[in-house]
Design a protein around this motif. Structure first.
Motif, PDB file in Angstrom:
ATOM      1  N   SER A 401      20.317  86.230   5.401  1.00 58.09           N
ATOM      2  CA  SER A 401      21.285  85.136   5.306  1.00 58.09           C
ATOM      3  C   SER A 401      21.540  84.469   6.653  1.00 58.09           C
ATOM      4  N   LEU A 402      21.077  85.083   7.741  1.00 51.41           N
ATOM      5  CA  LEU A 402      21.300  84.527   9.076  1.00 51.41           C
ATOM      6  C   LEU A 402      20.184  83.598   9.529  1.00 51.41           C
ATOM      7  N   LEU A 403      19.073  83.587   8.815  1.00 58.14           N
ATOM      8  CA  LEU A 403      17.901  82.834   9.275  1.00 58.14           C
ATOM      9  C   LEU A 403      18.179  81.341   9.426  1.00 58.14           C
ATOM     10  N   ASN A 404      19.016  80.778   8.575  1.00 56.04           N
ATOM     11  CA  ASN A 404      19.261  79.334   8.602  1.00 56.04           C
ATOM     12  C   ASN A 404      20.620  78.963   9.179  1.00 56.04           C
ATOM     13  N   VAL A 405      21.277  79.929   9.825  1.00 53.17           N
ATOM     14  CA  VAL A 405      22.569  79.642  10.456  1.00 53.17           C
ATOM     15  C   VAL A 405      22.325  78.955  11.796  1.00 53.17           C
ATOM     16  N   THR A 406      23.068  77.887  12.088  1.00 48.87           N
ATOM     17  CA  THR A 406      22.855  77.122  13.314  1.00 48.87           C
ATOM     18  C   THR A 406      23.269  77.946  14.540  1.00 48.87           C
ATOM     19  N   PRO A 407      22.637  77.693  15.692  1.00 43.07           N
ATOM     20  CA  PRO A 407      22.790  78.550  16.874  1.00 43.07           C
ATOM     21  C   PRO A 407      24.219  78.848  17.318  1.00 43.07           C
ATOM     22  N   PRO A 408      25.127  77.867  17.448  1.00 41.89           N
ATOM     23  CA  PRO A 408      26.459  78.232  17.948  1.00 41.89           C
ATOM     24  C   PRO A 408      27.168  79.250  17.073  1.00 41.89           C
ATOM     25  N   VAL A 409      27.094  79.051  15.765  1.00 46.59           N
ATOM     26  CA  VAL A 409      27.741  79.980  14.842  1.00 46.59           C
ATOM     27  C   VAL A 409      26.996  81.309  14.819  1.00 46.59           C
ATOM     28  N   LEU A 410      25.674  81.256  14.854  1.00 45.97           N
ATOM     29  CA  LEU A 410      24.872  82.479  14.847  1.00 45.97           C
ATOM     30  C   LEU A 410      25.210  83.353  16.041  1.00 45.97           C
ATOM     31  N   GLN A 411      25.411  82.746  17.196  1.00 46.08           N
ATOM     32  CA  GLN A 411      25.762  83.518  18.384  1.00 46.08           C
ATOM     33  C   GLN A 411      27.086  84.247  18.186  1.00 46.08           C
ATOM     34  N   ARG A 412      28.042  83.576  17.552  1.00 48.46           N
ATOM     35  CA  ARG A 412      29.326  84.224  17.291  1.00 48.46           C
ATOM     36  C   ARG A 412      29.163  85.399  16.347  1.00 48.46           C
ATOM     37  N   VAL A 413      28.299  85.239  15.341  1.00 51.18           N
ATOM     38  CA  VAL A 413      28.063  86.334  14.395  1.00 51.18           C
ATOM     39  C   VAL A 413      27.525  87.557  15.137  1.00 51.18           C
ATOM     40  N   ILE A 414      26.507  87.342  15.973  1.00 50.38           N
ATOM     41  CA  ILE A 414      25.918  88.459  16.716  1.00 50.38           C
ATOM     42  C   ILE A 414      26.958  89.097  17.626  1.00 50.38           C
ATOM     43  N   ASN A 415      27.760  88.276  18.294  1.00 49.33           N
ATOM     44  CA  ASN A 415      28.791  88.816  19.182  1.00 49.33           C
ATOM     45  C   ASN A 415      29.759  89.719  18.424  1.00 49.33           C
ATOM     46  N   PHE A 416      30.188  89.265  17.244  1.00 52.66           N
ATOM     47  CA  PHE A 416      31.123  90.066  16.465  1.00 52.66           C
ATOM     48  C   PHE A 416      30.473  91.353  15.962  1.00 52.66           C
ATOM     49  N   MET A 417      29.203  91.316  15.622  1.00 51.21           N
ATOM     50  CA  MET A 417      28.524  92.535  15.185  1.00 51.21           C
ATOM     51  C   MET A 417      28.533  93.582  16.292  1.00 51.21           C
ATOM     52  N   TYR A 418      28.321  93.150  17.527  1.00 48.87           N
ATOM     53  CA  TYR A 418      28.379  94.081  18.656  1.00 48.87           C
ATOM     54  C   TYR A 418      29.799  94.564  18.905  1.00 48.87           C
TER      55      TYR A 418
END
Length: 451
Positions: A401-418
């Protein structure tokens, strides 16, 4: 009579054709696809210490119930096996009026208004903008997101309910319905395979079990906190997005819910059913959080829109022992209050409103912080998911589900996962890099270091 004649010569054809276009009512905005059944609830344990509700006041007492199961984000034509939150709403037909418990509550975004497509970027933009919502999202992406039928899942109404006993003492509880069939979940691959041949798998499974007299059952229990416990908690027990911490409450058994009868007409009983969290009874004054207060308003509004202002006169919704002063208007009307006075107070036999004189006037004040508390998320990842295989399956469900998420939002997702857990962040990052490589997509996110 149809040759060389107008349509009015065949009144049966005309009546059928005109009725056909009126045979549908607005579908529910969320939890539209579902099924349900009738049954009964039996009290198995004395809980009079906590509540004076007549529903629970005698071991062995039985109360008729109507239960509706549903899919959070699926329309009427959707699939039972779509990953996401599942609902279980229970209507108790008590002698003091209907008591409705709704589980859970969830409304995450509509389709993109321009494309009319589900928008993954918008989904993750919301989840990372309101990070408390990530907790529930992790549950849906784990094995719990696709149970093996409604019969094999637990249900957790999300609100903390206030109860009161005969002495006016207050307790705070969360109701839990625990399946007696045993918890069972499906992998994404299994769900996809079953959905391809039977998108109504859950509804069929429930109907067949009841038809074969293999009546599904759930144990009802309460997690209980006293007023003193509530005041001493180091977290917000009224927060809908988190679990109560172990050691801060006791669990009390209440009774057993059994589904024993399929409706003889699905539309009449289930599609017209209307559950309202504002349907409460003496001894259960209800939740005190503001989400609940809002739900009391918009559930009523939704049901008026979908079923009409007299939706409580529909048989499935009508209290069996209680009268009100609502009358007239569009059908159905039931007995329309017969010859009872249409005003209150009166000198005759009109219904009397219930006033709880024993309920204290003291109010709780809960102070909230704007800080993002990720402790429930971390607890879910490290303790609710007990094995590495469970954690990896959740990651495998999130990554595509992350493959088509735009970069700014995707970066936030990764940050929150960490931030939730370094291991979760690492797994999502590695999985995303592998998925992008497989489809030849240039990386659009910078991995966050484990520390």
């Amino acid at each position: 009579m149809s040759v060389n004649s107008d349509m009015f010569t065949n009144p049966l054809h005309l009546d059928l054709s005109m009725h056909f276009s009126t045979e549908r009512i607005p579908e529910r905005t969320v939890y539209a696809k579902g099924t349900g059944a009738l049954g009964y609830f039996t009290v198995t344990h004395d809980v009079s210490q906590y509540t004076k509700a007549n529903l629970f006041n005698e071991v062995g007492k039985q109360t008729p119930v109507l239960v509706r199961f549903s899919q959070g984000l699926q329309s009427l034509g959707g699939s039972d096996l779509a990953r996401g939150l599942k609902g279980m709403s229970v209507k108790f037909y008590t002698k003091e009026g209907n008591f409705d418990i709704i589980s859970p509550w969830f409304d995450l975004l509509k389709k993109n208004p321009r494309t009319n497509l589900n928008d993954v970027t918008s989904r993750y933009d919301f989840l990372t903008s309101v990070p408390t919502s990530l907790h529930g999202y992790l549950w849906t992406q784990a094995d719990y997101g696709v149970p093996d039928g409604y019969r094999r899942m637990d249900a957790f109404p999300v609100h903390t309910y206030e109860l009161s006993n005969q002495n006016g003492e207050r307790y705070y509880v969360r109701f839990n319905f625990r399946t007696e069939q045993g918890l069972a979940n499906l992998t994404s691959a299994q769900a996809s395979e079953i959905s391809g041949r039977d998108p109504d798998y859950y509804a069929r499974d429930l109907y067949n079990a009841i038809a074969q007299k293999n009546f599904p059952a759930w144990k009802l229990e309460m997690d209980v906190m006293s007023l003193l416990d509530i005041k001493g908690a180091d977290y917000d027990p009224f927060d809908l997005t988190r679990l109560w911490k172990n050691g801060t409450y006791e669990t009390v058994q209440v009774g057993r819910l059994v589904l024993s009868q399929n409706p003889d007409n699905y539309f009449r009983v289930i599609e017209q059913s209307a559950f309202n969290p504002g349907n409460l009874v003496p001894g259960i004054p209800g939740p005190v959080d503001y989400v609940f207060k809002a739900r009391r308003l918009f559930y009523q509004h939704a049901q008026t829109h979908r079923l009409g202002s007299n939706f409580n006169n529909i048989e499935a919704n009508c209290p069996r022992y209680v009268k009100t002063y609502n009358r007239d208007g569009a059908p159905p009307l039931g007995d329309n209050m017969r010859d009872y006075p249409n005003y209150y107070p009166n000198s005759y036999n009109g219904p009397l409103p219930y006033v709880d004189d024993s309920r204290p006037s003291q109010k709780l004040i809960v102070l909230h912080s704007n800080a993002a508390d990720l402790q429930p998320h971390a607890y879910f990842y490290n303790h609710i998911l007990k094995t590495d295989d469970e954690r990896q399956r959740m990651v495998d469900n999130i990554v595509p589900s992350l493959l088509n998420v735009t970069p700014p939002v995707l970066q936030r997702v990764i940050n929150f996962m960490y931030l939730i857990d370094p291991d979760l962040g690492s797994r999502v990052t590695i999985g995303l890099e592998a998925a992008r490589a497989a489809v030849n997509v240039i990386p659009a996110v910078t991995p966050v270091p484990k520390n």
